[in-house]
Design a protein around this motif. Structure first.
Motif, mmCIF file in Angstrom:
data_model
loop_
_atom_site.group_PDB
_atom_site.id
_atom_site.type_symbol
_atom_site.label_atom_id
_atom_site.label_comp_id
_atom_site.label_asym_id
_atom_site.label_seq_id
_atom_site.Cartn_x
_atom_site.Cartn_y
_atom_site.Cartn_z
ATOM 1 N N LYS A 1 -75.785 18.797 8.939
ATOM 2 C CA LYS A 1 -74.813 17.804 8.529
ATOM 3 C C LYS A 1 -73.799 18.461 7.586
ATOM 4 C CE LYS A 1 -74.986 12.940 7.232
ATOM 5 N NZ LYS A 1 -73.835 12.925 6.402
ATOM 6 N N GLU B 1 -67.058 14.342 7.929
ATOM 7 C CA GLU B 1 -67.525 14.069 9.287
ATOM 8 C C GLU B 1 -66.379 14.279 10.285
ATOM 9 O OE1 GLU B 1 -70.555 13.735 9.981
ATOM 10 O OE2 GLU B 1 -70.316 13.280 12.112
ATOM 11 N N LYS C 1 -65.413 17.894 10.538
ATOM 12 C CA LYS C 1 -66.419 18.678 11.264
ATOM 13 C C LYS C 1 -66.260 18.489 12.772
ATOM 14 C CE LYS C 1 -70.559 17.305 12.110
ATOM 15 N NZ LYS C 1 -71.919 16.753 11.916
ATOM 16 N N ASP D 1 -67.517 11.907 2.407
ATOM 17 C CA ASP D 1 -68.466 12.026 3.521
ATOM 18 C C ASP D 1 -67.772 11.766 4.847
ATOM 19 O OD1 ASP D 1 -70.847 12.833 2.468
ATOM 20 O OD2 ASP D 1 -71.486 10.794 1.901
ATOM 21 N N GLN D 2 -66.942 10.741 4.840
ATOM 22 C CA GLN D 2 -66.277 10.396 6.102
ATOM 23 C C GLN D 2 -65.224 11.430 6.490
ATOM 24 O OE1 GLN D 2 -65.411 6.100 6.594
ATOM 25 N NE2 GLN D 2 -66.374 5.872 4.600
ATOM 26 N N SER E 1 -71.647 17.515 4.994
ATOM 27 C CA SER E 1 -71.505 16.285 4.219
ATOM 28 C C SER E 1 -70.299 16.343 3.295
ATOM 29 C CB SER E 1 -72.760 16.088 3.387
ATOM 30 O OG SER E 1 -72.827 17.144 2.442
#
Ligand code: ADP
Ligand code: MG
Length: 727
Positions: free
Chosen positions: A117, A73, A76, A69-70, A119
């Motif tokens: 998002k 992020e 992105k 997830d990190q 993810s």
């Protein structure tokens, strides 16, 4: 002269070409700027997450969801800052391209600039509609489900505003549907086996990576000319065309000055490559007119493969800007050199040692020898499999013709190494005294010094030792390098494992480690002897000698069968590279792809023969007939003698065009008959045996016709035009 051919030639001559707009400044100032590489990760990820990703890259430790997830992020934010609007998993299905399905970062429901998002889930996994990728019966189409999963060991990058995430592609049941999965498995297997062998020499070695540098050969053709050749458009190669009076005889193209238009193209695609972190190093003319090569600095195998594929797609794209077409076909033009993709590869340790380069002292040299003989024995034991890995319809036209290595695997070791191998074989055949052993070690210690001036490099060998790496030259220019590398690495894993076990057994029996190692090196030298060949690999004698040695030259469809021999299945399964079902799938796809390509070529030949060539012949015939009739009217008594040449040409043309027409019809009949063969493998075999020779036969006749029909009538761009230096 308003034929397609002359219009195309005119277009080419009258068009102006855009100059590339190149970045100023040093390459280092923008190299890798479109890649989510180490520097970018450092900036956009927390140090904890960065460390975890590095561990995943270096040691293959899994990345858990929160970390993913990190990473997602950070990735992105970086991508959007760079203007990306979409993301895609970028993967290599079992055809000759890459696949991508773009999803927007933007949430379409919210309308405004509200980012969906991105993810960890989306980074780690994407579910493309995979029903129409070739799967060799692995998935039934009604349950057409495969998913792609992020491969952290190859960095994400941005092209055309899309964040591309290199991924593997597997079925829900776990079977690999791509090239990347098995190459990662093979690299893993060879890593383990190589570390085990290194442990005999250096306890600090904990990881061995495969390095790869692929030389990419290609042809360039002006876009207007390309568009006027239906065979190039549809099959990537010319299916007919009489050789030009001058092509590569004078050897004036190889390493000659690069034409300006081509250099502009090269500079342009090189810059795009640099932005994407592809370390292109060399560019030069190749042997045939309008044939060129580029090569990057070697990288870790997996990344090198991704980069090669990316390079090819960038080249295609950039070529369009220059009104050029890049031909990656293995043999676009009969009679001149074909294009290969030499795979230069080696193994490197975490301690910075190249295992296929001679070392600095007897110990490292012995280690080098151990790896060297393991490669030799791998080529000996699995040579047919290696050749199978490069078998394709395109490469069938190249291998064994015009300076391409034949379809027989032999290894060129070079004078120094041969002398060394022979001397080890001889000396160790008897029990050595301590002094003799020391002498042998000293001798081995000298390899690097002698190697310095060992510059004779045999270009005719399909598998050559080139001083600090091996170079597999049989792969065709369009191949995904994973194919040959999977075969090589699996075979080498097997021999390294054997090596380690054999040494261990001798040690258990009370032999000293050094002696045990030398004994096994000698065993391997003896066992692999017949695969070593230093002579001219292009010669007729070699074909005969190889036959006597029991080295096989296989037809393409016969080679595909190597994927399914029990012995080969066993080795692939043993090292968890490919299982039986995956091999069966690949076998089917190889056959099917081959079959389809030959089928398309056959149809194109027929179309061109019947709709372009024969009508042209008739038009010219009529002109000749008119002429002869006229002569007869004016000189009723002497016309036979006066029209002697016309009559001869007329007869020749009538005969050839009649034969071309009939052979085309006959070829259709053959195809019709063969298409009834239910089994795809049998059908592919029959196509190879029956359709391929007919294509060649018709081609031969068309090429002869080209020589007798008035140039102004000839509908197809000629070889001398296609191969004229681009300027
Ligand atoms: P040549 O045309 O002389 O065969 P090139 O310079 O065109 O050589 O290409 C050689 C390729 O081999 C380059 O990609 C180079 O980076 C690669 N190479 C060199 N050393 C290694 C190595 N240790 N492992 C893998 N590839 C290597
Ligand atoms: Mg080269």
């Amino acid at each position: 002269m308003d034929s397609l051919r002359f219009k195309a030639l005119e277009t080419m001559a009258s068009r102006s070409y855009p100059k590339p707009v190149l970045k100023d400044g040093k390459v280092s100032s923008y190299f890798g700027c479109d890649v989510f590489g180490k520097n970018q990760m450092k900036e956009y990820l927390s140090s904890e997450v960065y460390k975890k990703v590095m561990a995943a890259i270096n040691d293959g430790t899994p990345i858990d969801r929160t970390i993913a997830d990190q990473v997602a992020e950070g990735m992105k934010i970086w991508a959007i800052e760079k203007g990306a609007t979409h993301y895609t998993h970028w993967f290599q299905p079992l055809n000759e391209s890459t696949a991508e399905k773009h999803d927007a970062f933007l949430d379409p429901h919210l309308g405004e600039q509200s980012f969906e998002k991105f993810s960890g889930n989306m980074l780690a996994q994407q579910e493309p509609d995979a029903s129409s990728f070739p799967s060799g019966g692995l998935r039934n189409t009604f349950e057409a489900r495969g998913y792609s999963a992020w491969d952290p060991s190859s960095p994400a990058f941005i092209t055309d505003k899309t964040l591309c995430i290199p991924s593997i592609f597997v079925a829900y049941t776990g079977e690999a549907l791509d090239f990347k999965t098995p190459i990662l498995r093979a690299m893993n297997a060879v890593d383990k086996a190589a570390v085990d062998v290194c442990q005999f020499f250096d306890k600090d070695v904990t990881k061995v990576v495969t390095t790869l540098g692929c030389e990419q050969e290609y042809f360039l053709v002006d876009e207007a000319l390309y568009n006027a050749r239906p065979d190039l458009i549809q099959t990537g190669r010319t299916l007919m065309g009489h050789t030009a009076a001058k092509d590569q005889q004078l050897e004036d193209h190889y390493w000659g000055a690069i034409p300006e238009r081509v250099e502009d193209f090269m500079k342009d695609f090189e810059e795009e490559c640099f932005r994407l972190g592809i370390p292109l190093m060399t560019r030069h003319n190749e042997v045939a007119p309008n044939q060129f090569e580029c090569a990057p600095l070697f990288e870790e195998c997996n990344v090198a493969i991704d980069h090669n594929i990316l390079l090819m797609s960038i080249m295609r794209k950039v070529a369009n800007r220059h009104h050029l077409k890049v031909l990656f076909h293995e043999k676009p033009f009969a009679g001149v050199n074909g294009s290969g993709k030499h795979c230069n590869w080696s193994l490197a340790t975490n301690t910075g040692v190249n295992l296929l380069a001679p070392g600095k002292n007897p110990k490292t040299n012995t280690q080098f020898l151990a790896f060297f003989v393991c490669v030799l024995k791998a080529c000996h034991d699995r040579g047919s499999l290696m050749m199978a890995s490069v078998a394709s319809a395109g490469n069938a036209c190249r291998l064994g013709g015009n300076e391409a290595p034949p379809a027989i695997l032999s290894v060129f070791a070079g004078a120094t190494m041969n002398e060394m191998l022979d001397s080890i074989e001889k000396r160790l055949s008897k029990k050595l005294t301590t002094d003799q052993k020391t002498a042998l070690k000293l001798h081995i210690g000298k390899i690097p010094e002698i190697m310095q001036d060992n510059t004779d490099r045999n270009r005719t060998s399909p598998f050559a030792f080139t001083g600090n790496r091996f170079e597999f030259r049989a792969p065709g220019s369009s191949t995904n390098c994973a194919l040959p590398m999977i075969a090589i690495l699996t075979a080498v894993t097997e021999t390294l494992t054997e090596f380690k076990q054999a040494v261990d057994r001798l040690i258990e029996k009370g032999e000293k480690k050094d002696e045990a190692i030398f004994k096994v090196i000698r065993q391997f030298i003896v066992a692999s002897k017949k695969v070593r060949f230093e002579g001219n690999g292009y010669s007729e004698e070699w074909l005969r000698e190889a036959g006597d040695r029991g080295l096989r030259s296989m037809k393409m469809t016969e080679a595909f069968g190597e994927y399914l021999t029990e012995d080969n299945i066993k080795v692939f399964e043993k090292y968890h590279v490919l299982n039986r079902v995956e091999l069966q799938a690949r076998y089917e796809i190889k056959n099917e792809t081959y079959l389809k390509k030959v089928q398309i070529e056959s149809r194109v030949v027929e179309d061109i023969a019947k709709n372009h060539i024969v009508p042209t012949a008739i038009k010219y015939q009529n002109l000749l007939i008119e002429n002869i009739k006229g002569l007869k009217e004016i000189f009723p008594d002497r016309y036979q003698q006066l029209a002697k040449n016309e009559l001869e040409v007329l007869e020749n043309i009538s005969m050839l065009s009649g034969e071309i027409y009939e052979s085309s019809l006959a070829m259709t009949d053959v195809r019709r008959r063969l298409n009834k063969i239910e089994d795809i493998v049998e059908r592919a075999k029959s196509y190879e045996a029956e359709v391929v020779p007919m294509i060649d036969l018709i081609r031969g006749k068309i090429d002869r016709l080209e020589m007798v029909v008035d140039d102004e009538f000839w509908p197809l761009i000629k070889y001398r035009e296609l191969l004229a230096t681009l300027s």
